[in-house]
Design a protein around this motif. Structure first.
Motif, PDB file in Angstrom:
ATOM      1  N   THR A  63      17.024  10.958  13.810  1.00 46.78           N
ATOM      2  CA  THR A  63      16.882   9.818  12.910  1.00 46.78           C
ATOM      3  C   THR A  63      16.211   8.651  13.630  1.00 46.78           C
ATOM      4  OG1 THR A  63      18.876  10.466  11.704  1.00 46.78           O
ATOM      5  CG2 THR A  63      18.134   8.197  11.428  1.00 46.78           C
ATOM      6  N   LEU A  64      15.169   8.123  13.013  1.00 43.41           N
ATOM      7  CA  LEU A  64      14.452   6.944  13.493  1.00 43.41           C
ATOM      8  C   LEU A  64      15.029   5.740  12.765  1.00 43.41           C
ATOM      9  CD1 LEU A  64      12.036   5.769  15.128  1.00 43.41           C
ATOM     10  CD2 LEU A  64      10.623   6.236  13.116  1.00 43.41           C
ATOM     11  N   ARG A  65      15.657   4.835  13.503  1.00 42.18           N
ATOM     12  CA  ARG A  65      16.302   3.654  12.909  1.00 42.18           C
ATOM     13  C   ARG A  65      15.296   2.508  12.895  1.00 42.18           C
ATOM     14  NH1 ARG A  65      20.869   3.272  17.240  1.00 42.18           N
ATOM     15  NH2 ARG A  65      18.913   3.219  18.381  1.00 42.18           N
ATOM     16  N   VAL A  66      14.914   2.086  11.686  1.00 39.28           N
ATOM     17  CA  VAL A  66      13.828   1.114  11.549  1.00 39.28           C
ATOM     18  C   VAL A  66      14.318  -0.128  10.815  1.00 39.28           C
ATOM     19  CG1 VAL A  66      11.488   0.723  10.690  1.00 39.28           C
ATOM     20  CG2 VAL A  66      12.169   3.022  11.455  1.00 39.28           C
ATOM     21  N   GLY A  67      14.075  -1.272  11.439  1.00 38.02           N
ATOM     22  CA  GLY A  67      14.345  -2.547  10.804  1.00 38.02           C
ATOM     23  C   GLY A  67      13.105  -3.005  10.063  1.00 38.02           C
ATOM     24  N   VAL A  68      13.297  -3.520   8.870  1.00 36.87           N
ATOM     25  CA  VAL A  68      12.164  -3.969   8.070  1.00 36.87           C
ATOM     26  C   VAL A  68      12.446  -5.354   7.505  1.00 36.87           C
ATOM     27  CG1 VAL A  68      12.978  -2.718   6.022  1.00 36.87           C
ATOM     28  CG2 VAL A  68      10.585  -3.358   6.179  1.00 36.87           C
ATOM     29  N   SER A  69      11.512  -6.245   7.754  1.00 39.53           N
ATOM     30  CA  SER A  69      11.591  -7.610   7.263  1.00 39.53           C
ATOM     31  C   SER A  69      10.502  -7.789   6.200  1.00 39.53           C
ATOM     32  CB  SER A  69      11.369  -8.572   8.435  1.00 39.53           C
ATOM     33  OG  SER A  69      11.482  -9.898   8.016  1.00 39.53           O
ATOM     34  N   PRO A  70      10.817  -8.392   5.055  1.00 44.96           N
ATOM     35  CA  PRO A  70       9.818  -8.504   3.991  1.00 44.96           C
ATOM     36  C   PRO A  70       8.640  -9.394   4.372  1.00 44.96           C
ATOM     37  CG  PRO A  70      11.805  -9.717   3.407  1.00 44.96           C
ATOM     38  CD  PRO A  70      12.093  -9.001   4.692  1.00 44.96           C
ATOM     39  N   ASN A  71       7.436  -8.873   4.138  1.00 41.60           N
ATOM     40  CA  ASN A  71       6.207  -9.605   4.396  1.00 41.60           C
ATOM     41  C   ASN A  71       5.053  -8.869   3.695  1.00 41.60           C
ATOM     42  OD1 ASN A  71       4.116 -11.155   5.364  1.00 41.60           O
ATOM     43  ND2 ASN A  71       4.547 -10.799   7.524  1.00 41.60           N
ATOM     44  N   PRO A  72       5.016  -8.940   2.336  1.00 39.92           N
ATOM     45  CA  PRO A  72       3.967  -8.221   1.607  1.00 39.92           C
ATOM     46  C   PRO A  72       2.567  -8.665   2.035  1.00 39.92           C
ATOM     47  CG  PRO A  72       5.644  -9.086   0.108  1.00 39.92           C
ATOM     48  CD  PRO A  72       5.917  -9.678   1.459  1.00 39.92           C
ATOM     49  N   PRO A  73       1.612  -7.782   2.054  1.00 38.19           N
ATOM     50  CA  PRO A  73       1.606  -6.373   1.649  1.00 38.19           C
ATOM     51  C   PRO A  73       2.036  -5.425   2.762  1.00 38.19           C
ATOM     52  CG  PRO A  73      -0.604  -6.948   2.309  1.00 38.19           C
ATOM     53  CD  PRO A  73       0.243  -8.201   2.475  1.00 38.19           C
ATOM     54  N   TRP A  74       2.401  -5.979   3.934  1.00 35.51           N
ATOM     55  CA  TRP A  74       2.772  -5.119   5.069  1.00 35.51           C
ATOM     56  C   TRP A  74       4.093  -4.431   4.820  1.00 35.51           C
ATOM     57  CZ3 TRP A  74      -1.532  -4.698   7.446  1.00 35.51           C
ATOM     58  CH2 TRP A  74      -2.435  -5.752   7.401  1.00 35.51           C
ATOM     59  N   THR A  75       5.058  -5.191   4.344  1.00 42.03           N
ATOM     60  CA  THR A  75       6.377  -4.642   4.037  1.00 42.03           C
ATOM     61  C   THR A  75       6.907  -5.338   2.790  1.00 42.03           C
ATOM     62  OG1 THR A  75       7.361  -6.274   5.526  1.00 42.03           O
ATOM     63  CG2 THR A  75       6.981  -4.079   6.430  1.00 42.03           C
ATOM     64  N   ASP A  76       7.552  -4.572   1.949  1.00 43.76           N
ATOM     65  CA  ASP A  76       8.128  -5.140   0.734  1.00 43.76           C
ATOM     66  C   ASP A  76       9.455  -4.442   0.491  1.00 43.76           C
ATOM     67  OD1 ASP A  76       8.387  -6.754  -1.454  1.00 43.76           O
ATOM     68  OD2 ASP A  76       6.973  -5.648  -2.702  1.00 43.76           O
ATOM     69  N   LEU A  77      10.428  -5.210   0.038  1.00 40.23           N
ATOM     70  CA  LEU A  77      11.754  -4.665  -0.223  1.00 40.23           C
ATOM     71  C   LEU A  77      12.038  -4.741  -1.716  1.00 40.23           C
ATOM     72  CD1 LEU A  77      13.583  -6.423   2.742  1.00 40.23           C
ATOM     73  CD2 LEU A  77      12.834  -4.038   2.618  1.00 40.23           C
ATOM     74  N   PRO A  78      11.785  -3.652  -2.436  1.00 38.13           N
ATOM     75  CA  PRO A  78      12.045  -3.665  -3.879  1.00 38.13           C
ATOM     76  C   PRO A  78      13.535  -3.813  -4.159  1.00 38.13           C
ATOM     77  CG  PRO A  78      11.236  -1.509  -3.170  1.00 38.13           C
ATOM     78  CD  PRO A  78      11.310  -2.375  -1.965  1.00 38.13           C
ATOM     79  N   GLU A  79      13.821  -4.451  -5.263  1.00 38.87           N
ATOM     80  CA  GLU A  79      15.221  -4.623  -5.649  1.00 38.87           C
ATOM     81  C   GLU A  79      15.755  -3.328  -6.233  1.00 38.87           C
ATOM     82  OE1 GLU A  79      16.323  -8.135  -7.730  1.00 38.87           O
ATOM     83  OE2 GLU A  79      14.662  -9.270  -6.861  1.00 38.87           O
TER      84      GLU A  79
END
Length: 168
Positions: free
Chosen positions: A46-62
């Motif tokens: 398992t690759l544990r990845v932290g993601v911080s919202p910053n569209p279009p690079w990263t987005d966290l849909p509700e």
């Protein structure tokens, strides 16, 4: 006398060099290496990845169970596939995620980071995988963050990023 001193210095240097090569050759160590074994642990795991919202690079849909979207989550999923790893996502703010990366609770952090990141003295930033231009005309070199010192993992990730065409 000068020739003897020079010859003695050359001989000692040569012997020390050969001894060093012999010792390294006799070791079963691989270079680069991960002191904490990150690449070995995540390969087939398992690759544990932290993601911080910053569209279009990263987005966290509700929504419950919704996975991150964007350029970097897609890259992470593709990378994980190359090492036969599942991805476990942790959403959060950049400061919290970088702290967790430093504490080895995460293996990777994405969030539209650039090479000018203030976190560069605390975590290992990948080689740039994409060059973009900001609204003010400044070049931005896009990177991801990995734990400091986990060089085998970092090299494997960078190898993937350098061979993958990324379009913003």
């Amino acid at each position: 006398m000068r020739a003897e001193r020079f010859t003695g210095t050359v001989t000692r240097t040569l012997v020390a060099s050969l001894l060093g090569v012999a010792l390294l050759g006799g070791c079963s160590a691989t270079i680069p290496t991960d002191p904490e074994g990150t690449l070995d642990r995540v390969t087939g795991g398992t690759l544990r990845v932290g993601v911080s919202p910053n569209p279009p690079w990263t987005d966290l849909p509700e929504g419950t169970g919704a996975e991150p979207e964007g350029i970097e989550p897609d890259l992470v999923r593709d990378f994980a596939e190359t090492i036969d790893a599942d991805v476990e996502w942790t959403a959060g703010g950049e400061e919290d995620l970088m702290g967790r990366l430093e504490d080895r609770e995460l293996d990777l952090v994405v969030g539209g980071l650039t090479a000018r990141s203030p976190w560069s003295s605390h975590v290992a930033l990948t080689y740039r995988y994409l060059e973009t231009v900001a609204a003010d005309g400044q070049k931005e070199l896009r990177v991801m963050a990995a734990p400091m010192g986990e060089n085998a993992f970092l090299v494997e990730l960078e190898r993937f990023l350098l061979t993958t065409e990324v379009r913003p």
